[in-house]
Design an enzyme around this catalytic site. Sequence first.
Site, PDB file in Angstrom:
ATOM      1  CD  GLN A 131      -2.595   1.017   2.752  1.00 56.45           C
ATOM      2  OE1 GLN A 131      -2.181   0.344   3.698  1.00 56.45           O
ATOM      3  NE2 GLN A 131      -3.751   1.639   2.781  1.00 56.45           N
ATOM      4  N   GLY A 132       0.849   2.010  -1.084  1.00 58.64           N
ATOM      5  CA  GLY A 132       1.706   3.193  -1.198  1.00 58.64           C
ATOM      6  C   GLY A 132       0.937   4.474  -0.935  1.00 58.64           C
ATOM      7  CE1 TYR A 133      -3.732   3.924  -0.431  1.00 55.11           C
ATOM      8  CE2 TYR A 133      -4.822   4.800   1.514  1.00 55.11           C
ATOM      9  CZ  TYR A 133      -4.883   4.119   0.321  1.00 55.11           C
ATOM     10  OH  TYR A 133      -6.075   3.622  -0.106  1.00 55.11           O
ATOM     11  CB  SER A 166       3.376  -3.097   5.472  1.00 51.39           C
ATOM     12  OG  SER A 166       3.257  -2.229   6.567  1.00 51.39           O
ATOM     13  CD  GLU A 249      -5.043  -0.244   6.257  1.00 52.10           C
ATOM     14  OE1 GLU A 249      -5.212   0.758   5.537  1.00 52.10           O
ATOM     15  OE2 GLU A 249      -3.946  -0.592   6.710  1.00 52.10           O
ATOM     16  CB  SER A 372      -2.782   8.256  14.568  1.00 46.80           C
ATOM     17  OG  SER A 372      -3.448   9.487  14.375  1.00 46.80           O
ATOM     18  CG  ASN A 373      -5.961   5.530  19.026  1.00 47.39           C
ATOM     19  OD1 ASN A 373      -6.088   4.675  18.155  1.00 47.39           O
ATOM     20  ND2 ASN A 373      -5.944   5.241  20.312  1.00 47.39           N
ATOM     21  CD  GLU A 374      -3.546  10.901  18.628  1.00 48.80           C
ATOM     22  OE1 GLU A 374      -3.234  10.153  17.685  1.00 48.80           O
ATOM     23  OE2 GLU A 374      -3.155  10.715  19.797  1.00 48.80           O
TER      24      GLU A 374
END
Length: 393
Positions: A131-133, A166, A249, A372-374
Amino acid sequence: MKQNESPADRAFRAEVRDWLQTNLSGEFAHARGLGGPGREHEAFEERLAWERHMAAAGWTCVGWPAEYGGRGATVEQQVIFHEEYALADGPARVNHIGENLLGPTIIAFGTDEQRARFLPPIVAVEELWCQGYSEPGAGSDLANVQTRAELSGDHWTVNGQKVWTSLALEAAWCFVVCRTEPGSSRHRGLSYLLVPMRQDGVDIRPIVQLTGTSEFNEVFFDGARTDAGNIVGAPGEGWKIAMATLGFERGVATLGQQVGFAREFQGVADLARRTGAIDDPLLRDRLTRSYMGLEIMRLNAVRTMAGVAAGAPGPESSISKLVWGTWHRELGELAMDVLGAAGLVADGEPCNLNDWQRLFLFSRSDTIYAGSNEIQRNIIAERVLGLPREARG
Ligand SMILES: Cc1cc2nc3c(=O)[nH]c(=O)nc-3n(C[C@H](O)[C@H](O)[C@H](O)COP(=O)(O)OP(=O)(O)OC[C@H]3O[C@@H](n4cnc5c(N)ncnc54)[C@H](O)[C@@H]3O)c2cc1C
């Protein structure tokens, strides 16, 4: 197994269980339990061979429609499949990104030609994906993507840098979010390209992680090429497609993980019994809370999957991501507290970690990757609850 399981689901469960019992034996017996977060380096080739063996018997992509090579398994059956897989101690899957992220995206948004070209090798585990983000300046702020691609004749030329990619070393293909409209900014002018990884214009450099392993990498595109037709959605629609992939995802893709989490929790509880930590009322309280969290998480995952069955996953999938990411990170902390002082010492080389140390270190990343969580809280606040948008600079 649930008491109220339908006869059809009970038969499906028996079929999965029998197949796994029969086939996770012989040459594959030693693959049981191998791989997983922080242990992705373990027996990669054996796990790949195992997954191809599953594919040959029709046990990959079970939730995909039959016309695309899946089994058209219902939500309940997908839950059963993942439960039985975890109970059989099946090795960690290597084709997660293709099966759960790119495949569903192509099914939903791809052309017939793309479905014919890209889905069969995912089902057969012949082509792995990455995945290339993320980029150095575009993580949470993904709209800041600077990698660019230009269409000339029959191909796109891609230039730029991705990071934290990854499994890039193992992947044959990457889905790349890049800027295709010169001068555009933010969400506009982005496209979603499918780019082959094994070519001169792609340079992959592994990054060593806290666990001592290198699941993720830097990826440099320097004149990399891909065919003009390898674009999902229209040019400029990349943001929409990229967000749909993230929905997959954050939601349905995590189902297998939930069952693995239950086993990890059981492992920590057993460890607490063995070490006597279970007699500490504070640790016992945390174990109880962790068990409750596990149940909440399971129900959330099932609810998310029901949403997926009814159509594309919505912003609610952020609730699942927030819940499991936080729960798993806390389980890692709990495992270390159950281990006590012994947890501070590595068995051998600096990164010769035991399962609990690895869980603790790797699970620090659970509240970061896939958003992230935020960022999940922002999505829930703005898009689920309809609260005012955060101030943007
Ligand atoms: C194990 C792992 C695997 C990964 N695999 C991949 C992969 O395969 N492909 C890929 O493309 N990426 C991958 N990533 C990258 C991941 O998506 C990013 O790390 C993540 O999106 C965060 O971006 P960042 O690291 O640039 O942090 P930043 O965006 O720089 O964030 C830093 C901190 O600021 C906070 N923050 C940022 N913006 C806001 C805001 N608006 N409001 C409140 N807080 C904010 C964040 O929550 C975080 O705590 C992976 C990451 C990890 C850890």
